[in-house]
Design an enzyme around this catalytic site. Structure first.
Site, PDB file in Angstrom:
ATOM      1  N   HIS A  80     -84.076 -41.454 -45.588  1.00 27.16           N
ATOM      2  CA  HIS A  80     -84.502 -42.742 -45.048  1.00 27.16           C
ATOM      3  C   HIS A  80     -85.180 -43.608 -46.205  1.00 27.16           C
ATOM      4  CE1 HIS A  80     -84.398 -41.452 -40.705  1.00 27.16           C
ATOM      5  NE2 HIS A  80     -85.099 -40.198 -40.827  1.00 27.16           N
ATOM      6  N   ASP A 124     -77.750 -35.642 -39.484  1.00 27.79           N
ATOM      7  CA  ASP A 124     -79.213 -35.691 -39.138  1.00 27.79           C
ATOM      8  C   ASP A 124     -79.252 -36.319 -37.824  1.00 27.79           C
ATOM      9  OD1 ASP A 124     -82.022 -34.926 -40.699  1.00 27.79           O
ATOM     10  OD2 ASP A 124     -82.066 -36.742 -39.295  1.00 27.79           O
ATOM     11  N   HIS A 158     -81.651 -38.190 -37.075  1.00 29.53           N
ATOM     12  CA  HIS A 158     -81.954 -39.619 -37.412  1.00 29.53           C
ATOM     13  C   HIS A 158     -81.038 -40.378 -37.952  1.00 29.53           C
ATOM     14  CE1 HIS A 158     -85.618 -36.985 -36.729  1.00 29.53           C
ATOM     15  NE2 HIS A 158     -86.071 -38.115 -35.716  1.00 29.53           N
TER      16      HIS A 158
END
Lengths: 140, 348
Positions: free
Chosen positions: B123, B158, B160
């Site tokens: 992220h 993942d 996300h």
């Protein structure tokens, strides 16, 4: 200048964000625009999102009532992401905002740091105008 | 042969009650121990990423601020992400671990690497920490490889979307970024219409999946939507953002994968590597410790030719239609981009 049809306000429930909402209501009254309160749902908040959303709706209802702004022109938009990313997307559908309004500091943010500061990051990256409402407008 | 990174003391990066915690690495190491690899387990030297290596993917100003923030004691960077006094040092070791693991793979010209570090990275943006991530570990290694003329496939499974990695390589013709992730979910990016910038049109490939999706749908997504693009791209290296939070027991999301599904995904990733010694996994999410341990063991076992699989692959969940729709939306986006190229050159 493009007319301000929709004003997006970053809203995390903090005093600074409430000050931003009040400022946006005043501006919207003058320019005849809608106001969308935008709340970003992070990784940790997701687990209690229903509770958080209920609290936010109540706060929005109270702020709208206090300001006298037309309830019909206020929406709450809850979206996944960090506050900066979510507000940067506010210019796109479905919100198509023309202006972003934020408090100078959100929850947990540190004064004077670009790091972690939604308002400073927005000012750097947004392609639509950003208004940062100073902390002294907050009611504490 | 499995290459793991040298042990870094990451106990200084933790926040009471936070799910991104040192126990995660303990669980991963327990999963590796379950494979009883003996001399097939090789430890790469501990390595802290240099400023030059970090500035390939992060802005210098951000690095300075993060360093200073930690030096002054740290705190919350946003509602999800924290840093402590020791986080800057620990994060640099996490960012350097992949470089060291890749060097070890190259020296031996064989094996698979698993970079077991925290905090996670996918992220982290060029100029911002978010989503538990401070430095983008996989991006640091990928950028090092592309600087040496390699073509890098990044598979991100993942749960996300890896917005940071996507954004960093948005316009890089030497990196293909492929992500399967739950939608809608944090961070809110990762639509099929995000296809890459002008110089890398089509080299971002997102396949969002609905809550409840099972392993068969993820495999379908890789098979039907990703494999043709990967084969056309022709990677010389394969890196995987290996989060295990798509497991059905993970508290952070709603996909229904099992450790057996991760074994299948591992097998697929292995198949994309052009030859032995060109595949490295990076730990991203995964917050249920038992699921993490079992999934790591099953994934690595499948890549190493073993049969350790504590759970069967899952099937029957929703999402097949969403995969089909994602492919159609991507085709449309690519067509529109060809017609009006300048509209697509933006980082989302």
């Amino acid at each position: 200048m493009k007319p301000l049809r929709t004003i997006a306000v970053g809203f995390d429930g903090s005093d600074d964000s409430k000050a931003a909402v009040r400022w946006a209501f005043e501006m919207a009254s003058q320019v005849d625009s809608d106001v969308v309160l935008v709340h970003a749902v992070g990784l940790l908040e997701r687990a209690r999102i229903e509770e958080v959303t209920a609290e936010l709706r109540e706060t929005v209802r109270r702020l709208t009532g206090e300001s006298g702004f037309d309830h019909a022109r206020v929406r709450l938009h809850v979206a996944n992401g960090d506050p900066c990313s979510v507000l940067l997307r506010a210019k796109d559908a479905p919100l198509e905002a023309d202006l972003i309004v934020v408090g100078s500091r959100g929850q947990g943010e540190h004064a004077g740091l670009l790091l972690g500061s939604t308002s400073l990051q927005l000012a750097e990256h947004s392609s639509i105008p950003v208004v940062v409402v100073p902390s002294q407008h907050a009611d504490g | 042969m499995l290459v793991i990174n040298g042990p870094t003391d990451d106990s200084g990066h933790q926040d009471p009650g936070h799910p991104e915690r040192p126990d995660r690495v303990t669980a991963v190491m327990a999963g590796i121990a379950d494979l009883h690899l003996g001399s097939d387990l090789v430890v790469a030297p501990e390595y802290s990423a240099t400023r030059a290596e970090l500035t390939r993917v992060h802005e210098g100003g951000y690095l300075d601020e993060l360093d200073m923030f930690c030096y002054e004691g740290g705190g919350d960077l946003d509602e999800d992400t924290y840093a402590t006094y020791k986080s800057w040092s620990i994060a640099r070791f996490a960012a350097g671990a992949g470089i060291s693991a890749v060097d070890t793979l190259r020296q031996r010209n064989d094996g698979v690497a698993f970079v077991v570090t925290r905090p996670p990275g996918h992220h982290a943006l060029r100029d911002r920490a978010m989503g538990f991530c401070l430095l983008n570990n996989i991006a640091v290694t990928a950028a090092k490889l592309t600087s040496e003329g390699e073509r890098v496939l990044i598979i991100d499974w993942d749960v996300h979307h890896g917005n940071g990695t996507q954004s960093i390589f948005w316009n890089d013709p030497n990196v293909l970024y492929v992500s399967t992730h739950q939608w809608p979910l944090f961070p809110g990016s990762g639509t099929p219409r995000e296809i890459g910038g002008l110089d890398a049109m089509g080299l971002t490939l997102n396949i969002p999946l609905p809550p409840g999706a099972t392993g068969d749908v993820v495999r379908q997504a890789i098979d039907e939507a990703a494999t043709p693009v990967i084969e056309k791209f022709g990677p010389t290296w394969v890196l995987v953002s290996a989060g295990f939070d798509a497991h059905r027991d993970d508290p952070m999301a709603d996909l229904k994968l099992t450790s057996g599904d991760f074994a299948e995904l591992g097998r697929m990733a292995f198949g994309f590597a052009p030859r032995p010694g060109r595949l490295a996994l990076f730990l991203e999410g995964g917050y249920d410790l038992a699921a993490l341990q079992g999934s790591v063991a099953a994934t690595l076992s499948s890549m190493l030719g073993g049969e350790y699989q504590p759970e069967s692959p899952s099937s029957g969940g929703p999402g097949s239609e969403m995969v089909f729709r994602a492919r159609a939306e991507r085709v449309l986006a690519l067509r529109q981009a060809e017609e009006v190229p300048t509209d697509q050159d933006r980082v989302i």
